[in-house]
Design an enzyme around this catalytic site. Structure first.
Site, PDB file in Angstrom:
ATOM      1  CE  LYS A  52      -3.792  -2.145   2.625  1.00 12.26           C
ATOM      2  NZ  LYS A  52      -4.735  -1.893   3.740  1.00 12.26           N
ATOM      3  CD  GLU A 108      -8.649  -9.638  -3.037  1.00 13.22           C
ATOM      4  OE1 GLU A 108      -7.484  -9.885  -2.675  1.00 13.22           O
ATOM      5  OE2 GLU A 108      -9.549  -9.290  -2.248  1.00 13.22           O
ATOM      6  CG  ASN A 153      -3.428  -2.186   7.149  1.00 12.98           C
ATOM      7  OD1 ASN A 153      -3.326  -1.745   6.008  1.00 12.98           O
ATOM      8  ND2 ASN A 153      -4.451  -2.925   7.544  1.00 12.98           N
ATOM      9  CG  HIS A 204      -5.048  -6.345  -0.011  1.00 14.16           C
ATOM     10  ND1 HIS A 204      -6.243  -6.454   0.665  1.00 14.16           N
ATOM     11  CD2 HIS A 204      -5.091  -7.278  -1.006  1.00 14.16           C
ATOM     12  CE1 HIS A 204      -6.985  -7.389   0.083  1.00 14.16           C
ATOM     13  NE2 HIS A 204      -6.318  -7.905  -0.923  1.00 14.16           N
ATOM     14  CE1 TYR A 210      -9.252  -3.167   1.050  1.00 14.83           C
ATOM     15  CE2 TYR A 210      -8.710  -0.993   0.226  1.00 14.83           C
ATOM     16  CZ  TYR A 210      -8.331  -2.181   0.822  1.00 14.83           C
ATOM     17  OH  TYR A 210      -7.015  -2.384   1.194  1.00 14.83           O
TER      18      TYR A 210
END
Ligand code: IDP
Ligand code: MG
Length: 155
Positions: free
Chosen positions: A9, A126, A112, A115, A49
């Protein structure tokens, strides 16, 4: 073998952690089957998401995920989905176990670092969402027989 989606990310790219994260997967014995940098947009994030679009933090998550390019990777191995999730740690980095990527490098629930797909079904969806035909490679590293036993490879 399973192929799972990892996204480094913006929090991981900005903090210069991409090499460290890729290195962890390589050292584990996982195969990097695809990798590229891309700028995410709102359309792909609303799909990715979809389970979070109604949550109050969604606008902030969107802004965060579009704040710089990300690095997307297709990571392959026996049981790769669960192995990579375990290496990632729980969502809130402050609660993530030491030794996990989030546990070692993060202090945030939102920022964080990575992913990782949460099930084999979602992993397939995905990987197809972020990689075009021909961008994920089916190759066997010459170290494969040092990573798995023959019965593990043929299972
Ligand atoms: P996961 O990334 O561990 O699978 P999900 O529940 O799928 O967690 O949430 C996707 C992402 O949305 C998280 O990685 C995190 O960046 C963000 N997120 C989830 N819950 C919260 C929250 O309560 N506050 C802020 N951001 C959140
Ligand atoms: Mg998730």
């Amino acid at each position: 073998m399973q192929t799972t989606l990892v996204i480094i990310k913006p929090s991981g790219v900005q903090r210069g952690l991409a090499g460290e994260i890729i290195s962890r997967f390589e050292k584990k014995g996982l195969i990097i089957a695809g990798a590229k940098m891309m700028q995410l947009d709102e359309a792909i994030l609303r799909e990715h998401y979809a389970h979070l679009v109604d949550r109050p933090f969604f606008p902030s998550l969107l802004r965060s995920m579009m704040s710089s390019p990300v690095i997307v990777m297709a990571v392959r191995g026996v049981d790769a989905v669960g192995v990579v999730r375990a290496m990632t740690g729980v969502t809130n980095s402050r609660n993530a176990a030491p030794g996990t990527i989030r546990g070692d490098f993060g202090m945030s629930g939102q920022e964080n670092i990575v992913h990782a797909s949460d099930s084999p079904e979602n992993a397939a969806i995905e990987v197809a969402r972020f990689f075009k035909e021909g961008e994920v490679f089916d190759y066997t590293p010459c170290t494969i027989t040092s990573i798995y036993s023959p019965d593990e490879l043929n299972a």
